[in-house]
Design an enzyme around this catalytic site. Sequence first.
Site, PDB file in Angstrom:
ATOM      1  N   GLU A 195       5.140 -13.468 -13.728  1.00 54.59           N
ATOM      2  CA  GLU A 195       4.698 -12.250 -13.059  1.00 54.59           C
ATOM      3  C   GLU A 195       3.823 -11.379 -13.941  1.00 54.59           C
ATOM      4  O   GLU A 195       2.813 -10.862 -13.515  1.00 54.59           O
ATOM      5  CB  GLU A 195       5.915 -11.387 -12.678  1.00 54.59           C
ATOM      6  CG  GLU A 195       6.617 -11.753 -11.430  1.00 54.59           C
ATOM      7  CD  GLU A 195       7.791 -10.824 -11.170  1.00 54.59           C
ATOM      8  OE1 GLU A 195       7.845 -10.254 -10.084  1.00 54.59           O
ATOM      9  OE2 GLU A 195       8.656 -10.671 -12.046  1.00 54.59           O
ATOM     10  N   GLU A 242      15.060 -16.682 -13.092  1.00 54.67           N
ATOM     11  CA  GLU A 242      14.610 -15.296 -13.204  1.00 54.67           C
ATOM     12  C   GLU A 242      13.773 -15.106 -14.473  1.00 54.67           C
ATOM     13  O   GLU A 242      12.761 -14.401 -14.453  1.00 54.67           O
ATOM     14  CB  GLU A 242      15.838 -14.361 -13.183  1.00 54.67           C
ATOM     15  CG  GLU A 242      15.565 -12.899 -13.365  1.00 54.67           C
ATOM     16  CD  GLU A 242      14.612 -12.284 -12.342  1.00 54.67           C
ATOM     17  OE1 GLU A 242      14.270 -12.930 -11.355  1.00 54.67           O
ATOM     18  OE2 GLU A 242      14.174 -11.146 -12.590  1.00 54.67           O
ATOM     19  N   ARG A 265       3.062   0.117  -5.313  1.00 53.86           N
ATOM     20  CA  ARG A 265       2.957  -0.545  -4.009  1.00 53.86           C
ATOM     21  C   ARG A 265       1.633  -1.274  -3.827  1.00 53.86           C
ATOM     22  O   ARG A 265       1.440  -1.979  -2.836  1.00 53.86           O
ATOM     23  CB  ARG A 265       3.113   0.481  -2.887  1.00 53.86           C
ATOM     24  CG  ARG A 265       4.437   1.200  -2.902  1.00 53.86           C
ATOM     25  CD  ARG A 265       4.484   2.242  -1.825  1.00 53.86           C
ATOM     26  NE  ARG A 265       4.523   1.640  -0.505  1.00 53.86           N
ATOM     27  CZ  ARG A 265       5.632   1.283   0.130  1.00 53.86           C
ATOM     28  NH1 ARG A 265       6.797   1.505  -0.437  1.00 53.86           N
ATOM     29  NH2 ARG A 265       5.590   0.750   1.309  1.00 53.86           N
ATOM     30  N   LYS A 323       9.905 -13.814 -14.449  1.00 55.21           N
ATOM     31  CA  LYS A 323       9.453 -12.627 -15.199  1.00 55.21           C
ATOM     32  C   LYS A 323       8.216 -12.966 -16.020  1.00 55.21           C
ATOM     33  O   LYS A 323       7.254 -12.200 -16.060  1.00 55.21           O
ATOM     34  CB  LYS A 323      10.544 -12.104 -16.149  1.00 55.21           C
ATOM     35  CG  LYS A 323      11.721 -11.412 -15.537  1.00 55.21           C
ATOM     36  CD  LYS A 323      11.462  -9.998 -15.085  1.00 55.21           C
ATOM     37  CE  LYS A 323      10.955  -9.944 -13.693  1.00 55.21           C
ATOM     38  NZ  LYS A 323      11.835 -10.063 -12.586  1.00 55.21           N
ATOM     39  N   HIS A 374      14.691 -35.304 -14.859  1.00 53.19           N
ATOM     40  CA  HIS A 374      14.111 -35.836 -13.617  1.00 53.19           C
ATOM     41  C   HIS A 374      12.687 -35.349 -13.405  1.00 53.19           C
ATOM     42  O   HIS A 374      12.213 -35.276 -12.284  1.00 53.19           O
ATOM     43  CB  HIS A 374      14.997 -35.464 -12.425  1.00 53.19           C
ATOM     44  CG  HIS A 374      16.370 -36.026 -12.535  1.00 53.19           C
ATOM     45  ND1 HIS A 374      16.650 -37.365 -12.402  1.00 53.19           N
ATOM     46  CD2 HIS A 374      17.556 -35.433 -12.820  1.00 53.19           C
ATOM     47  CE1 HIS A 374      17.937 -37.576 -12.576  1.00 53.19           C
ATOM     48  NE2 HIS A 374      18.508 -36.414 -12.839  1.00 53.19           N
ATOM     49  N   LYS A 427       5.078  -4.102  -5.613  1.00 48.83           N
ATOM     50  CA  LYS A 427       6.534  -3.992  -5.717  1.00 48.83           C
ATOM     51  C   LYS A 427       7.215  -4.101  -4.362  1.00 48.83           C
ATOM     52  O   LYS A 427       8.286  -4.658  -4.242  1.00 48.83           O
ATOM     53  CB  LYS A 427       6.891  -2.663  -6.372  1.00 48.83           C
ATOM     54  CG  LYS A 427       8.363  -2.531  -6.575  1.00 48.83           C
ATOM     55  CD  LYS A 427       8.697  -1.935  -7.911  1.00 48.83           C
ATOM     56  CE  LYS A 427      10.146  -2.142  -8.267  1.00 48.83           C
ATOM     57  NZ  LYS A 427      10.415  -3.464  -8.802  1.00 48.83           N
ATOM     58  N   TRP A 437      -3.122  -2.424  -1.499  1.00 48.89           N
ATOM     59  CA  TRP A 437      -2.910  -3.832  -1.850  1.00 48.89           C
ATOM     60  C   TRP A 437      -3.557  -4.603  -0.707  1.00 48.89           C
ATOM     61  O   TRP A 437      -3.070  -4.574   0.418  1.00 48.89           O
ATOM     62  CB  TRP A 437      -1.423  -4.133  -1.944  1.00 48.89           C
ATOM     63  CG  TRP A 437      -1.106  -5.513  -2.433  1.00 48.89           C
ATOM     64  CD1 TRP A 437      -0.966  -5.914  -3.732  1.00 48.89           C
ATOM     65  CD2 TRP A 437      -0.871  -6.674  -1.635  1.00 48.89           C
ATOM     66  NE1 TRP A 437      -0.668  -7.251  -3.782  1.00 48.89           N
ATOM     67  CE2 TRP A 437      -0.599  -7.753  -2.521  1.00 48.89           C
ATOM     68  CE3 TRP A 437      -0.871  -6.932  -0.263  1.00 48.89           C
ATOM     69  CZ2 TRP A 437      -0.328  -9.040  -2.071  1.00 48.89           C
ATOM     70  CZ3 TRP A 437      -0.605  -8.215   0.180  1.00 48.89           C
ATOM     71  CH2 TRP A 437      -0.336  -9.258  -0.720  1.00 48.89           C
ATOM     72  N   ASN A 479      -0.629   1.571   5.993  1.00 54.36           N
ATOM     73  CA  ASN A 479       0.126   0.545   5.274  1.00 54.36           C
ATOM     74  C   ASN A 479       0.658  -0.403   6.342  1.00 54.36           C
ATOM     75  O   ASN A 479       1.400   0.023   7.226  1.00 54.36           O
ATOM     76  CB  ASN A 479       1.273   1.216   4.510  1.00 54.36           C
ATOM     77  CG  ASN A 479       2.277   0.227   3.957  1.00 54.36           C
ATOM     78  OD1 ASN A 479       1.927  -0.913   3.663  1.00 54.36           O
ATOM     79  ND2 ASN A 479       3.513   0.665   3.815  1.00 54.36           N
ATOM     80  N   GLY A 480       0.263  -1.682   6.261  1.00 54.46           N
ATOM     81  CA  GLY A 480       0.741  -2.636   7.270  1.00 54.46           C
ATOM     82  C   GLY A 480      -0.398  -3.528   7.723  1.00 54.46           C
ATOM     83  O   GLY A 480      -1.445  -3.601   7.076  1.00 54.46           O
ATOM     84  N   CYS A 507       0.848  -1.183   0.000  1.00 50.94           N
ATOM     85  CA  CYS A 507       0.000   0.000   0.000  1.00 50.94           C
ATOM     86  C   CYS A 507       0.889   1.241   0.000  1.00 50.94           C
ATOM     87  O   CYS A 507       1.994   1.215   0.545  1.00 50.94           O
ATOM     88  CB  CYS A 507      -0.939   0.120   1.198  1.00 50.94           C
ATOM     89  SG  CYS A 507      -1.995  -1.311   1.434  1.00 50.94           S
TER      90      CYS A 507
HETATM   91  C1  G6P Z   1       8.130  -8.337  -4.827  1.00 49.92           C
HETATM   92  C2  G6P Z   1       8.445  -7.681  -6.150  1.00 49.92           C
HETATM   93  C3  G6P Z   1       9.678  -8.336  -6.780  1.00 49.92           C
HETATM   94  C4  G6P Z   1      10.844  -8.299  -5.816  1.00 49.92           C
HETATM   95  C5  G6P Z   1      10.484  -8.908  -4.470  1.00 49.92           C
HETATM   96  C6  G6P Z   1      11.558  -8.643  -3.428  1.00 49.92           C
HETATM   97  O1  G6P Z   1       7.707  -9.635  -5.038  1.00 49.92           O
HETATM   98  O2  G6P Z   1       7.339  -7.783  -7.028  1.00 49.92           O
HETATM   99  O3  G6P Z   1      10.025  -7.650  -7.966  1.00 49.92           O
HETATM  100  O4  G6P Z   1      11.922  -8.997  -6.372  1.00 49.92           O
HETATM  101  O5  G6P Z   1       9.273  -8.323  -3.967  1.00 49.92           O
HETATM  102  O6  G6P Z   1      11.619  -7.261  -3.217  1.00 49.92           O
HETATM  103  P1  G6P Z   1      12.883  -6.483  -2.709  1.00 49.92           P
HETATM  104  O7  G6P Z   1      12.458  -5.050  -2.702  1.00 49.92           O
HETATM  105  O8  G6P Z   1      13.186  -7.009  -1.355  1.00 49.92           O
HETATM  106  O9  G6P Z   1      13.985  -6.736  -3.673  1.00 49.92           O
END
Ligand code: G6P
Length: 612
Positions: free
Chosen positions: A492, A485, A27, A489, A508, A607, A74, A100-101, A2
């Site tokens: 996501e 990764e 956020r 991506k 496997h 994020k 969020w 937020n929290g 948030c």
């Molecule tokens: C969320 C974001 C990711 C990020 C992860 C860790 O899931 O969507 O993009 O890699 O958090 O976040 P940080 O800020 O700790 O790298």
Amino acid sequence: MCGIVGYIGGRSAWPIIVKGLQRLEYRGYDSAGVAVINDGGLLVRKCKGKVADLVQMVKGQDLSGSVGIGHTRWATHGVPNDVNAHPHTSMNGKFVVVHNGIIENYREIKARLVEKGYSFKSQTDTEVLANLIESFYLNEKLTAEQAVKAALRRVIGAYGLGIICTDEPGILIAARKGSPIAIGVAQGEYFLASDATPIVEYTDQLIYLDDEQVAVLSSDGYTISNLNDVHVDPVITHVDFDADNIDKGGFDHYMLKEIHEQPQSIADTMRGRVQSETHTINLGGIADAMPRLASARRIIVVACGTSFHAGLVGEYLFEQFARIPVEVEYASEFRYRDPIINDDDVIIAISQSGETADTLAAIRMAHEKGALVLGVCNVVGSSIARETDAGIYTHAGPEIGVASTKAFTSQVVVLAMMAFALGRRRGNIDEATYASLIDGLVAIPSLIAQVLDSEPQIREVSRAYQLAQNAIYLGRGYLYPVALEGALKLKEISYVHAEGYPAAEMKHGPIALIDNCMPVFVLATHDKFYDKIVNNIQEVKARRGQVVAIVTKGDCEISKMADYVIEIPECDDALLPLVAVVPLQLISYYVAVMRGCNVDQPRNLAKSVTVE
Ligand code: G6P
């Protein structure tokens, strides 16, 4: 998660709040709302959807007023809808809160408030807090500030708060525990926000609240104190932040802009640290910690999401060059399994935002057990950056797209600098090798620029697989974390199910999934695994899988087997992740765009994950 914004001063609050919320939408973006106080009293407007929906809803309405708070959500408690959207107003309309929290003990507080006659409109923990503050205010005849502190002394959980009180319209209250709050200080006006991005265009003077601190802002000044009313002398930080950095700069999406920024962001990560003429690496942020790091018995990397994948690359780097054993842990698992941590272990926390709740909790635990804790963060002044013993900022610039791209490559660059410097210091790397590794690092921005030149071809490859329902990513050695990764991506932002695997593990299990509808992205560069990965490609083709191979420029063997090849320039194996990840970032971007997905704000994600 948030995002919260607040303003008090001489201007109209609403335009400042709405612009700030748009900057914080990374956020969370399932609902949005605003509250302002003007001569007519309190106005609260909120709705399900994005900030743009809120703007549309209030079109033509008078939202004037020079004190206000806003929120982009969020959801944690209660589905995203108009009622659960913030701000939340207390039952008698005295207090309005954005939060937020998570208030963990909200159920028992709510039960007590219900006994006192309080009723609730939403399912949120935040409305409980608003009513708790109001009950102290009315029953114990406290000031707004005292009532807020009394309530916060009762709550268990995390909060970043913006609060206004209709009886005291000349003040704006902010408070923090666990969730970040930045306060912007300017002449006769104050701003509050979850991070600096909504504030930097108005002032470069920032105060980051610490846990259990409460700030009371008015157009005449401000005070900061803790929950026990002890005055706190603020530390004003000067932020050097270019507001232009947070615009899309002509790209269709932040993610595409950030992918393209990588030559620059990586150069910024190395600036002042890597000297190509003298072949030296100078890591000022961890200079004092270097002796302890160099004699560490073990390095434990803790991180989440993409940062975890950067940590896995770090494991290969540290073990190859520094010859120190490394464990890489999901912060959420690490913190809850009573790990064995010794005082000669060094913890490296990697986090773009510096606010991820699990990573923050993991470093607190490691601290308690006596380990040295280092941070690799992007956001300057973030909680993890402040709570670590020392650290190295990635300096990648603001990353707004929810899918992390440039933060990943900058994190890997930091880890490479650390591993090379440690290796040299520990005598594992001779001078010539060290010089050549440094030359390799310095060349990375131009190698990435070459990959970006292939964007039209990568877009066409993406077109071929835009309708795929599943995908497999394979890599070995340094490119195994890149396979993870690449798959992350795609998941996501395209909502395509994707699995990353060490290539040899394919037989496997994942090999059973391969048929003529399965795209398999294989990282098949000229490294020491080349022959083995060629065999893996043949195994996929033998089962009629579709192969997209990321190959070293000039490779003629794999193009005979693969359906598509994407060439990347040659570089040292240890630096390959930095170059090889770029085509995978672009593929996920274009597949998402072609599938009509919201690239910068994928569903259900945020994020900055400030809840565990
Ligand atoms: C969320 C974001 C990711 C990020 C992860 C860790 O899931 O969507 O993009 O890699 O958090 O976040 P940080 O800020 O700790 O790298």
